[in-house]
Design a protein around this motif. Structure first.
Motif, PDB file in Angstrom:
ATOM      1  N   THR A   1       7.418  -1.301   3.607  1.00 28.04           N
ATOM      2  CA  THR A   1       8.158  -0.325   2.702  1.00 28.04           C
ATOM      3  C   THR A   1       9.446  -0.099   3.121  1.00 28.04           C
ATOM      4  OG1 THR A   1       7.555   1.553   3.730  1.00 28.04           O
ATOM      5  CG2 THR A   1       6.039   0.679   1.890  1.00 28.04           C
TER       6      THR A   1
ATOM      7  N   ARG B   1      11.603   0.543  -0.358  1.00 33.03           N
ATOM      8  CA  ARG B   1      10.969   0.410  -1.664  1.00 33.03           C
ATOM      9  C   ARG B   1       9.934   1.128  -1.496  1.00 33.03           C
ATOM     10  NH1 ARG B   1       7.219  -5.229  -1.650  1.00 33.03           N
ATOM     11  NH2 ARG B   1       6.478  -4.905   0.168  1.00 33.03           N
ATOM     12  N   PRO B   2       9.411   1.599  -3.033  1.00 33.26           N
ATOM     13  CA  PRO B   2       8.175   2.403  -3.042  1.00 33.26           C
ATOM     14  C   PRO B   2       7.011   1.737  -3.246  1.00 33.26           C
ATOM     15  CG  PRO B   2       9.512   2.597  -4.917  1.00 33.26           C
ATOM     16  CD  PRO B   2      10.209   1.853  -4.081  1.00 33.26           C
ATOM     17  N   LEU B   3       5.774   1.883  -2.628  1.00 33.03           N
ATOM     18  CA  LEU B   3       4.635   1.158  -3.163  1.00 33.03           C
ATOM     19  C   LEU B   3       3.562   2.259  -3.243  1.00 33.03           C
ATOM     20  CD1 LEU B   3       4.099  -1.796  -0.647  1.00 33.03           C
ATOM     21  CD2 LEU B   3       4.882  -1.756  -2.856  1.00 33.03           C
ATOM     22  N   ALA B   4       2.600   2.125  -4.054  1.00 34.61           N
ATOM     23  CA  ALA B   4       1.547   2.763  -4.471  1.00 34.61           C
ATOM     24  C   ALA B   4       0.152   2.053  -4.414  1.00 34.61           C
ATOM     25  CB  ALA B   4       1.552   3.697  -5.622  1.00 34.61           C
TER      26      ALA B   4
ATOM     27  N   VAL C   1      -3.475   1.271  -5.835  1.00 32.85           N
ATOM     28  CA  VAL C   1      -3.937   1.269  -7.243  1.00 32.85           C
ATOM     29  C   VAL C   1      -5.763   1.850  -7.167  1.00 32.85           C
ATOM     30  CG1 VAL C   1      -4.619   0.007  -9.378  1.00 32.85           C
ATOM     31  CG2 VAL C   1      -2.642  -0.284  -8.205  1.00 32.85           C
TER      32      VAL C   1
ATOM     33  N   TYR D   1      -1.958  -2.956  -4.954  1.00 34.30           N
ATOM     34  CA  TYR D   1      -0.785  -2.283  -4.786  1.00 34.30           C
ATOM     35  C   TYR D   1       0.431  -2.263  -5.906  1.00 34.30           C
ATOM     36  CZ  TYR D   1      -1.954  -2.528   0.112  1.00 34.30           C
ATOM     37  OH  TYR D   1      -2.597  -2.521   1.501  1.00 34.30           O
ATOM     38  N   VAL D   2       0.998  -1.554  -6.230  1.00 39.19           N
ATOM     39  CA  VAL D   2       2.200  -1.680  -7.166  1.00 39.19           C
ATOM     40  C   VAL D   2       3.504  -1.305  -6.765  1.00 39.19           C
ATOM     41  CG1 VAL D   2       0.784  -1.590  -9.294  1.00 39.19           C
ATOM     42  CG2 VAL D   2       1.594   0.573  -8.233  1.00 39.19           C
ATOM     43  N   GLN D   3       4.601  -1.734  -7.122  1.00 41.86           N
ATOM     44  CA  GLN D   3       5.816  -1.279  -6.629  1.00 41.86           C
ATOM     45  C   GLN D   3       6.431  -0.494  -7.607  1.00 41.86           C
ATOM     46  OE1 GLN D   3       8.418  -4.010  -4.544  1.00 41.86           O
ATOM     47  NE2 GLN D   3      10.355  -3.024  -5.355  1.00 41.86           N
ATOM     48  N   THR D   4       6.682   0.944  -7.319  1.00 44.68           N
ATOM     49  CA  THR D   4       6.865   1.795  -8.364  1.00 44.68           C
ATOM     50  C   THR D   4       8.477   2.113  -8.678  1.00 44.68           C
ATOM     51  OG1 THR D   4       6.693   3.763  -6.654  1.00 44.68           O
ATOM     52  CG2 THR D   4       4.693   3.020  -8.062  1.00 44.68           C
ATOM     53  N   GLY D   5       9.172   1.322  -8.149  1.00 46.14           N
ATOM     54  CA  GLY D   5      10.743   1.449  -7.897  1.00 46.14           C
ATOM     55  C   GLY D   5      11.501   0.463  -7.508  1.00 46.14           C
TER      56      GLY D   5
END
Length: 330
Positions: A152, A224-227, A229, A243-247
């Motif tokens: 990240t 980068r931001p990851l979240a 799921v 995972y998704v990249q949120t920005g």
């Protein structure tokens, strides 16, 4: 009472890489690199406690209010490494999917499909050899293994007053898969990173908008931001669906330079003109860091034994296909 203990100096940090189903640890016969890690932290499978509200009329919390939440857990490890080509290239791979020099970040960069159990060439496995707490089994669980790791953030820094001027690479990895204590020994000896780190004293180019700066230090951060799921239930150890990249990727940094005529010549950009200018840092060969379009972000003088100028900046792409940063290293 257990009598075993774990000396910090015995722990080796080894990185597995290559295409693998997301969440699956790299196998013993995959590609492994033993990095020049100087500082690290280790994660352990765990869960935070969430507490439900107390009913009116009582002033204590009762057991039925407590709920472990392994379904929300994200494990985070930061590795501080000597700044060798391998450290930079492996970090770029896991951060924006380009692990071959020149590593180029554009607005289109990504780390591929981050769906559980789908092949991904950019994830890495972190093996902390000799970090396992269990030595009592017939086959001791000597190691801690973190699968499905994505980066990240990567910080690159050099300073004339620290570490002999060596490049430091500090990379943060996350995983939503529970770390495991096991015995994992790569079947072939991991490739030992023995390269010399890059060094600020070897810079032959340090220019901003063509103005040659005498640098005390620089720092560049790519983040980068990851979240995670959701989760797949207790039967699947609460692993995520992916995972998704949120920005967007953000590239920021700062330069600290001798305050002189070159600083004066940058006055229009320091005052603010909303115009991107080129930043170039390079050795005579085998290292070029190019940020073609940066804006100075509130630069100030710094009072030391002699005056310096701190120049924070933010990097952009000149277009959606242009490089935000390019790192050539060998």
């Amino acid at each position: 009472m257990a009598t075993n203990f774990q000396p910090r100096g015995d722990i080796k940090v080894i990185m597995g890489s290559g295409a693998k189903a997301l969440g699956t640890a790299h196998a013993a016969d995959d590609t492994w690199n033993e990095l020049q890690v100087v500082d690290f932290n280790i994660e352990h499978a765990s869960a935070p406690v969430e507490v439900a509200p107390s009913r009116s009329g009582i002033y204590g919390q009762v057991e039925s209010q407590g709920h472990h939440r392994p379904d929300t857990q994200i494990y985070e490890v930061t590795l501080t490494m000597r700044g060798t080509p391998t450290a930079v290239l492996k970090s770029c791979l896991a951060l924006f999917g380009d692990g071959a020099s020149a590593c180029e970040l554009t607005s289109a960069s990504n780390t591929g499909s981050m769906k559980d159990n789908v092949s991904n060439a950019n994830q890495v496995t972190l093996l902390f050899a000799n970090a396992g707490s269990d030595s009592s089994e017939s086959t001791p669980n000597d190691d801690v293994v973190m699968a499905g790791c994505m980066a990240t953030q990567m910080v690159l820094r050099e300073d004339v007053g620290t570490n002999g001027g060596e490049l430091v690479v500090e990379t943060t990895f996350i995983s939503a898969y529970q770390p495991v204590e096991t015995a994992l020994t790569p079947s072939s000896t991991p490739t030992l990173d023995q390269a010399a780190p890059k060094n600020i004293f070897n810079l032959t180019t340090s220019t901003l908008d063509g103005e040659a700066l005498v640098l005390n230090n620089f720092e560049i951060t790519i983040a980068r931001p990851l979240a995670r799921v959701h989760h797949q239930g207790s039967g699947a150890a609460y692993k995520p669906f992916g995972y998704v990249q949120t920005g967007p990727y953000e590239v920021t940094g700062s330069l600290t330079a001798k305050r002189d005529d070159s600083i004066h010549d940058l006055i229009a950009h320091i005052k603010g003109d909303s115009a991107g200018i080129a930043l170039s840092l390079a050795e005579s060969s085998d290292l070029t860091i190019s940020l073609p379009d940066v804006m100075i972000d509130n630069s100030k003088p710094e009072v030391s034994d002699f005056l310096l100028q701190t120049i924070p900046f933010r990097a952009f792409g000149a277009s959606e296909t242009a490089n935000i940063i390019s790192i050539t290293i060998a």
